[in-house]
Motif scaffolding. Structure first.
Motif, PDB file in Angstrom:
ATOM      1  N   GLN A 185      34.440   2.534  63.736  1.00 28.27           N
ATOM      2  CA  GLN A 185      33.844   3.858  63.613  1.00 28.27           C
ATOM      3  C   GLN A 185      33.311   4.346  64.954  1.00 28.27           C
ATOM      4  OE1 GLN A 185      30.473   3.992  60.974  1.00 28.27           O
ATOM      5  NE2 GLN A 185      30.440   6.227  60.879  1.00 28.27           N
ATOM      6  N   ARG A 186      32.717   3.418  65.727  1.00 30.45           N
ATOM      7  CA  ARG A 186      32.117   3.795  67.006  1.00 30.45           C
ATOM      8  C   ARG A 186      33.115   3.762  68.157  1.00 30.45           C
ATOM      9  NH1 ARG A 186      28.809   1.562  63.569  1.00 30.45           N
ATOM     10  NH2 ARG A 186      26.589   2.100  63.475  1.00 30.45           N
ATOM     11  N   SER A 187      34.112   2.893  68.052  1.00 30.50           N
ATOM     12  CA  SER A 187      35.111   2.751  69.125  1.00 30.50           C
ATOM     13  C   SER A 187      36.502   2.735  68.496  1.00 30.50           C
ATOM     14  CB  SER A 187      34.853   1.468  69.919  1.00 30.50           C
ATOM     15  OG  SER A 187      33.544   1.437  70.446  1.00 30.50           O
ATOM     16  N   PRO A 188      36.992   3.890  68.060  1.00 34.70           N
ATOM     17  CA  PRO A 188      38.247   3.936  67.286  1.00 34.70           C
ATOM     18  C   PRO A 188      39.483   3.492  68.053  1.00 34.70           C
ATOM     19  CG  PRO A 188      37.493   6.155  67.857  1.00 34.70           C
ATOM     20  CD  PRO A 188      36.380   5.224  68.219  1.00 34.70           C
ATOM     21  N   LYS A 189      39.430   3.487  69.373  1.00 33.39           N
ATOM     22  CA  LYS A 189      40.611   3.119  70.165  1.00 33.39           C
ATOM     23  C   LYS A 189      40.583   1.658  70.608  1.00 33.39           C
ATOM     24  CE  LYS A 189      41.136   7.813  72.012  1.00 33.39           C
ATOM     25  NZ  LYS A 189      41.192   8.636  73.252  1.00 33.39           N
ATOM     26  N   ALA A 190      39.542   0.940  70.219  1.00 33.54           N
ATOM     27  CA  ALA A 190      39.366  -0.428  70.731  1.00 33.54           C
ATOM     28  C   ALA A 190      40.265  -1.428  70.018  1.00 33.54           C
ATOM     29  CB  ALA A 190      37.909  -0.854  70.586  1.00 33.54           C
ATOM     30  N   ARG A 191      40.750  -2.390  70.794  1.00 28.98           N
ATOM     31  CA  ARG A 191      41.373  -3.573  70.205  1.00 28.98           C
ATOM     32  C   ARG A 191      40.241  -4.544  69.898  1.00 28.98           C
ATOM     33  NH1 ARG A 191      46.355  -7.328  72.547  1.00 28.98           N
ATOM     34  NH2 ARG A 191      46.372  -8.795  70.798  1.00 28.98           N
ATOM     35  N   VAL A 192      40.144  -4.963  68.637  1.00 29.37           N
ATOM     36  CA  VAL A 192      39.048  -5.809  68.187  1.00 29.37           C
ATOM     37  C   VAL A 192      39.571  -7.224  67.944  1.00 29.37           C
ATOM     38  CG1 VAL A 192      37.237  -6.139  66.448  1.00 29.37           C
ATOM     39  CG2 VAL A 192      37.965  -3.812  67.087  1.00 29.37           C
ATOM     40  N   LEU A 193      38.902  -8.203  68.554  1.00 28.02           N
ATOM     41  CA  LEU A 193      39.263  -9.603  68.383  1.00 28.02           C
ATOM     42  C   LEU A 193      38.087 -10.361  67.785  1.00 28.02           C
ATOM     43  CD1 LEU A 193      41.023 -10.434  71.791  1.00 28.02           C
ATOM     44  CD2 LEU A 193      42.107  -9.768  69.631  1.00 28.02           C
ATOM     45  N   VAL A 194      38.307 -11.005  66.654  1.00 31.98           N
ATOM     46  CA  VAL A 194      37.308 -11.884  66.052  1.00 31.98           C
ATOM     47  C   VAL A 194      37.524 -13.282  66.619  1.00 31.98           C
ATOM     48  CG1 VAL A 194      36.448 -12.909  63.912  1.00 31.98           C
ATOM     49  CG2 VAL A 194      37.196 -10.510  63.949  1.00 31.98           C
ATOM     50  N   VAL A 195      36.480 -13.837  67.235  1.00 31.90           N
ATOM     51  CA  VAL A 195      36.567 -15.154  67.872  1.00 31.90           C
ATOM     52  C   VAL A 195      35.859 -16.169  66.984  1.00 31.90           C
ATOM     53  CG1 VAL A 195      36.057 -16.485  69.958  1.00 31.90           C
ATOM     54  CG2 VAL A 195      36.555 -14.029  70.138  1.00 31.90           C
ATOM     55  N   ASN A 196      36.563 -17.230  66.610  1.00 34.32           N
ATOM     56  CA  ASN A 196      35.955 -18.217  65.720  1.00 34.32           C
ATOM     57  C   ASN A 196      35.175 -19.274  66.496  1.00 34.32           C
ATOM     58  OD1 ASN A 196      37.901 -19.992  66.724  1.00 34.32           O
ATOM     59  ND2 ASN A 196      38.853 -20.400  64.748  1.00 34.32           N
TER      60      ASN A 196
END
Length: 301
Positions: A185-196
């Motif tokens: 919602q805040r950064s619609p163009k971002a590539r988001v990576l979940v790091v375990n």
């Protein structure tokens, strides 16, 4: 197939085979990177704390994986919001952190405050504190050997033999997906990576009294850590986010290993030139290096 058609097909196939694969990152130069997360992303330390991006009480190390990734990608804007003790609630609300004498910096602003509409890369390492896994580890410390000591696992067994920690982990998935939605919602163009989380604890052995947690408790904690990582992978997939698996490549570098081989510190951290000095049951410098290299590999760099 006619000869000329076969010749053309072979030529096309040869051209494809001769063309080297292009790394995924090559067609996208990241410019604005924001790191979100808890102590395993801050890679908390007692030596080499960096106050550039967060209060001293967050204990961000100067060599944590977000800083390594930002340096490797040569981003023009970088904001590291990671902080020891953070939960998903601290993404949208200020987090009180230990106040260091002579330094008036006892609050880490809401981590989402670092996100903008132009942010194009976000890493997220969160969830362990939401389920209370770190607190459980410390609560399982048992300096008295059996039969004088009591296994801690029994405290997490509910009616009918249900594992209360497993229930917490399953229930936390909606919090993770909610955080990912908030990032988009805040950064619609971002590539988001979940790091375990790294394989800090093995699932098949303990090392009492080196790590004064009964072997049955330590392996139970290791199994719950794997459950937590599986939940994070599912939340990332359901949310359309990328997933960085630091666990698989870190197996065999757990708290029971000797200095120089372990990537997560045990009860008594050891200071070495290469390993640094971490905090008990948190990644050391070697662990941070692995986290950084795995994030970069996921990006194709």
């Amino acid at each position: 197939m006619k000869p000329r058609h076969l010749t053309a097909a072979l030529a096309a196939a040869s051209a494809l085979l001769a063309t080297p694969p292009t790394p995924a990152i090559a067609d996208h130069h990241f410019r604005e990177y924001v790191a979100l997360g808890d102590s395993w992303s801050a890679d908390v330390t007692v030596i080499g704390i960096d106050r550039t991006y967060a209060p001293t009480g967050c204990a961000q190390s100067s060599w944590n994986y977000p800083k390594q990734v930002a340096a490797r990608l040569h981003v023009s804007a970088f904001r590291d919001a990671t902080c020891g003790g953070a939960t998903t609630a601290d993404m949208t609300a200020p987090q009180n952190v230990p106040r260091v004498p002579l330094l008036a910096d006892g609050v880490n602003p809401a981590q989402f405050d670092r996100l903008t509409r132009t942010t194009d890369l976000v890493t997220l390492g969160i969830g362990g504190n939401d389920v209370g896994l770190g607190t459980a580890v410390m609560g399982c410390l048992n300096p008295l050997p059996a039969p004088l000591g009591t296994p801690c696992r029994t405290r997490f067994t509910g009616p009918g033999g249900r594992d209360l920690m497993s229930q917490r982990i399953a229930a936390a998935k909606s919090k993770i997906t909610g955080v990912i939605a908030g990032i988009r919602q805040r950064s619609p163009k971002a590539r988001v990576l979940v790091v375990n989380y790294l394989a800090g604890v093995a699932v098949d052995r303990g090392c009492y009294p080196q790590v004064p947690i009964f072997d049955e408790d330590l392996t139970w904690l290791g199994a719950r850590l794997r459950e937590l990582n599986a939940m994070l992978a599912t939340a990332a997939a359901e949310s359309g986010a990328g997933f960085v698996d630091t666990y698989r490549g870190s197996v065999g570098h757990d708290v029971c290993q000797p200095p120089g081989k372990r990537w997560v510190e045990g009860v008594a951290p050891v200071l070495t030139e290469r390993q640094g000095l971490g905090v008990p049951f948190h990644p050391n410098r070697l662990g941070a290096d692995h986290q950084a290299s795995t994030v970069l590999a996921t990006l194709g760099s």
